[in-house]
Design an enzyme around this catalytic site. Structure first.
Site, PDB file in Angstrom:
ATOM      1  N   SER A 289       1.915 -14.243  26.934  1.00 14.14           N
ATOM      2  CA  SER A 289       0.880 -13.891  28.031  1.00 14.14           C
ATOM      3  C   SER A 289       1.481 -13.204  29.436  1.00 14.14           C
ATOM      4  CB  SER A 289       0.491 -15.476  28.645  1.00 14.14           C
ATOM      5  OG  SER A 289       1.279 -16.101  28.892  1.00 14.14           O
ATOM      6  N   LEU A 290       2.874 -13.398  29.594  1.00 14.51           N
ATOM      7  CA  LEU A 290       3.416 -12.665  30.637  1.00 14.51           C
ATOM      8  C   LEU A 290       4.091 -11.238  30.279  1.00 14.51           C
ATOM      9  CD1 LEU A 290       5.194 -15.787  32.441  1.00 14.51           C
ATOM     10  CD2 LEU A 290       2.857 -14.739  32.888  1.00 14.51           C
TER      11      LEU A 290
ATOM     12  N   ASP B 165      12.890 -25.681  28.985  1.00 17.17           N
ATOM     13  CA  ASP B 165      11.698 -25.451  28.024  1.00 17.17           C
ATOM     14  C   ASP B 165      12.032 -25.108  26.496  1.00 17.17           C
ATOM     15  OD1 ASP B 165       9.239 -25.423  27.222  1.00 17.17           O
ATOM     16  OD2 ASP B 165       9.117 -23.193  27.637  1.00 17.17           O
TER      17      ASP B 165
ATOM     18  N   GLN C 289       5.889  -9.015  26.367  1.00 11.46           N
ATOM     19  CA  GLN C 289       6.089  -8.863  25.068  1.00 11.46           C
ATOM     20  C   GLN C 289       7.500  -8.252  24.855  1.00 11.46           C
ATOM     21  OE1 GLN C 289       2.531  -6.613  24.263  1.00 11.46           O
ATOM     22  NE2 GLN C 289       3.763  -4.784  23.832  1.00 11.46           N
TER      23      GLN C 289
END
Length: 594
Positions: free
Chosen positions: A156-157, A309, A159
């Site tokens: 989403s932010l 994460d 690629q």
């Protein structure tokens, strides 16, 4: 900026009505007209999931009006994750942040949101060329020998594309999506308005502090949007994990990195969760899992800086059978004091010491006015008992920490974000460890490695700077000690000792003085009765008891009865008598030291 009073959509109104405090309502919301389509999307999201377990958990004891809520629709945690993905990058990242908040959401939702994969359609290659030209000041053909037009991954932010530098090194190039900053800024503006509304007008907001959650979310997003910050994280983590031969962290390429473009060394391999049983035969999965857990314990409990994460998409098994760590946009920081508390909590839970675990959790947390300490300690006791009753291979220390956060939230205890991030990280590591070796036991590994972690912490603290600082403090203390002792003795000798009381302690001190005065008065009266009775024994009277003057004997009986009562009050009732406190003192005791 132009604003207008806009009535919220039916779904938003219904939720606002359901979450309003008794005696309060939200008639009109001051909202930005340009954000109205986003309000409608959020309203539909709340409508779809307004009766889900997540919202029932949030609204527990908070006055949710069931009649005003949406009808039961059976939407699952996975449905919520998919809906957040459909709403765009901001809400995908919001879901990832919420996946570490066990005090807000029940376990099924934490699991669903922690698996959020923000895979989206890639943007055109022409925009990649424009972004690199703008960020690096050079055309792709000049900077790279090869550059694959098809991305390896699209999120989403940004690629990621595989490329080859002019010197022949293989690299991965992450390029940020065009205009993503403006979109996220607008979404954060919308969420801030909603969070402010909830915090000011609902008991749910006051209890869970949505603005604080949003601020944590904002900081995480700002850092993740700055690829130079991520490059610094990669360098720091690579240096910290240099002692682990089987852990590999990608390295940034300085000259090809900017705020919107990150060029890293290329790691080829496969996702940990995609390993087949045949592939596991080629390496020692238990040793890799143990080293990975040990590396993360060092990050959290020694370095105070960790990869926050480690979901399976960010952890690879390289071709040479090592663990590769990717994507350091989201990192956590732990202070030295918090590190010691987390070590104590981990040991207490893993070794079954429920009382100590509850005490540490309360010590590092902030208490609400309605904090139920007895209920919290009981829940922690039940949790630790359940862990001890399970088989060793079934123990899950990461889930246990999230359960601690969950119990804290329900009883009015605000645990620090470091605790929930640690729980989420260990939970993800449990999944990765069992992918490498199904019989991997993270709980036993934690107990095994904590002693080594403590030794590393001690060695880290024994730096020349810390030693010199301690010596200077000892020198100052030793030099000032004789003078301070002399002052104390002078004050004692001159009878000038002063007792200073805080306002909140006044009532308890006055109670003590009053009790002492009453005891002295009672003792004097009893002594007077005894002396008077002894004098009356010499006065002959017609009224006699046991052959002695009757009035004197009555005085003796009253004196003995009073003395017995006084002794009983001193030895038995004082221990059970509660101490009176002023309202301010009681509030401070509930909230703990400030």
């Amino acid at each position: 900026m132009h604003r207008a009073n806009v009535r919220c959509s039916a779904a938003v109104c219904r939720v606002c009505h359901g979450t309003a405090l008794a005696g309060k309502s939200v008639k009109h919301l001051l909202l930005k007209t340009k954000h109205f389509p986003r309000y409608q999307q959020i309203g539909r999201l709340l409508w779809r999931h307004g009766r889900s377990e997540a919202f029932r958990h949030l609204a527990k004891s908070d006055g949710f009006n069931d009649a005003a809520a949406a009808p039961e629709n059976g939407h699952s945690p996975e449905d919520l994750a998919r809906d957040l993905e459909a709403m765009g990058p901001t809400f995908v990242k919001l879901g990832q942040i919420l996946s570490s908040r066990a005090d807000l959401l029940p376990p099924p939702y934490l699991r669903a949101l922690s698996r959020l994969q923000d895979n989206v359609e890639p943007f055109p290659y022409a925009k990649i060329e424009d972004a690199i030209r703008t960020e690096l000041g050079v055309r792709i053909s000049k900077a790279f020998l090869e550059f694959e037009t098809k991305p390896m991954a699209a999120a989403s932010l940004g690629q990621v594309h595989r490329a080859v530098l002019r010197d022949g090194r293989e690299v991965a190039v992450k390029v940020q999506r065009p205009d993503i900053r403006a979109q996220i800024a607008e979404d954060l503006d919308v969420l801030e308005e909603i969070a402010t509304l909830a915090d000011e007008h609902t008991e749910i907001g006051r209890r869970h502090r949505f603005l604080e959650i949003l601020e944590q979310f904002r900081k995480a997003l700002v850092q993740e949007l700055d690829y130079q910050h991520e490059a610094a994280n990669l360098r720091a983590l690579g240096e910290n994990l240099r002692e682990f031969p089987n852990i590999r962290v990608v390295e940034p390429i300085e000259d090809y990195t900017s705020r919107g473009v990150l060029t890293m060394t290329y790691l080829s391999g496969q996702k940990i969760t995609a390993l087949s049983p045949v592939t596991r035969l080629d390496f020692d999965g238990a040793a890799l899992a143990d080293e990975l857990l040990r590396a993360y314990l060092k990050q959290i409990l020694v370095d105070g800086f960790f990869h926050a994460d480690p979901h399976p998409g960010n952890v690879f098994l390289t071709q040479n059978r090592r663990i590769g760590l990717l994507d350091l946009g989201m990192v956590g920081h732990v202070t030295p004091g918090m590190q010691e508390s987390l070590i104590k909590l981990l040991l207490a839970i893993s070794e079954g010491r429920a009382e100590e675990a509850a005490a540490v959790a309360i010590q590092i947390s902030e208490t609400a006015d309605d904090f139920d300490e007895v209920a919290f300690r009981r829940r922690i006791g039940e949790l630790v008992t359940q862990i001890q009753d399970k088989a060793l291979h079934a123990m899950d220390i990461g889930r246990a920490l999230l359960e601690v956060s969950h119990s804290a939230g329900e009883t009015g205890l605000f645990v620090p974000s470091e605790l929930t991030m640690l729980g989420k990280t260990l939970l993800q590591l449990d999944e990765i460890g069992r992918s490498l070796e199904p019989s991997f036991n993270p709980n036993a590994a934690i107990r095994q490695h904590v002693s080594a972690i403590l030794n590393q912490r001690l060695r880290k603290d024994l730096t020349p700077g810390n030693l010199f600082s301690t010596l200077l403090e000892l020198k100052t203390f030793a030099g000032q000690l004789p003078g301070r002792v002399s002052k104390i003795l002078d004050v004692v000798g001159a009878g000038q000792i002063e007792l200073k009381l805080r306002e909140e302690d006044t009532l308890s001190v006055l109670d003590g003085f009053q009790k002492v005065a009453n005891r002295i008065a009672a003792g004097l009266l009893l002594a007077a009765l005894i002396v008077g009775a002894a004098l009356l024994m010499r006065v002959p009277t017609n009224f006699q008891l046991f052959g002695y003057p009757g009035f004197a004997i009555l005085c003796f009986i009253f004196a003995v009865a009073g003395a017995l009562w006084l002794l009983f009050d001193i030895f038995f009732r004082d221990a059970k008598r509660p101490v009176r406190r002023s309202p301010r003192s009681s509030k401070l005791l509930r909230r703990g030291p400030t």
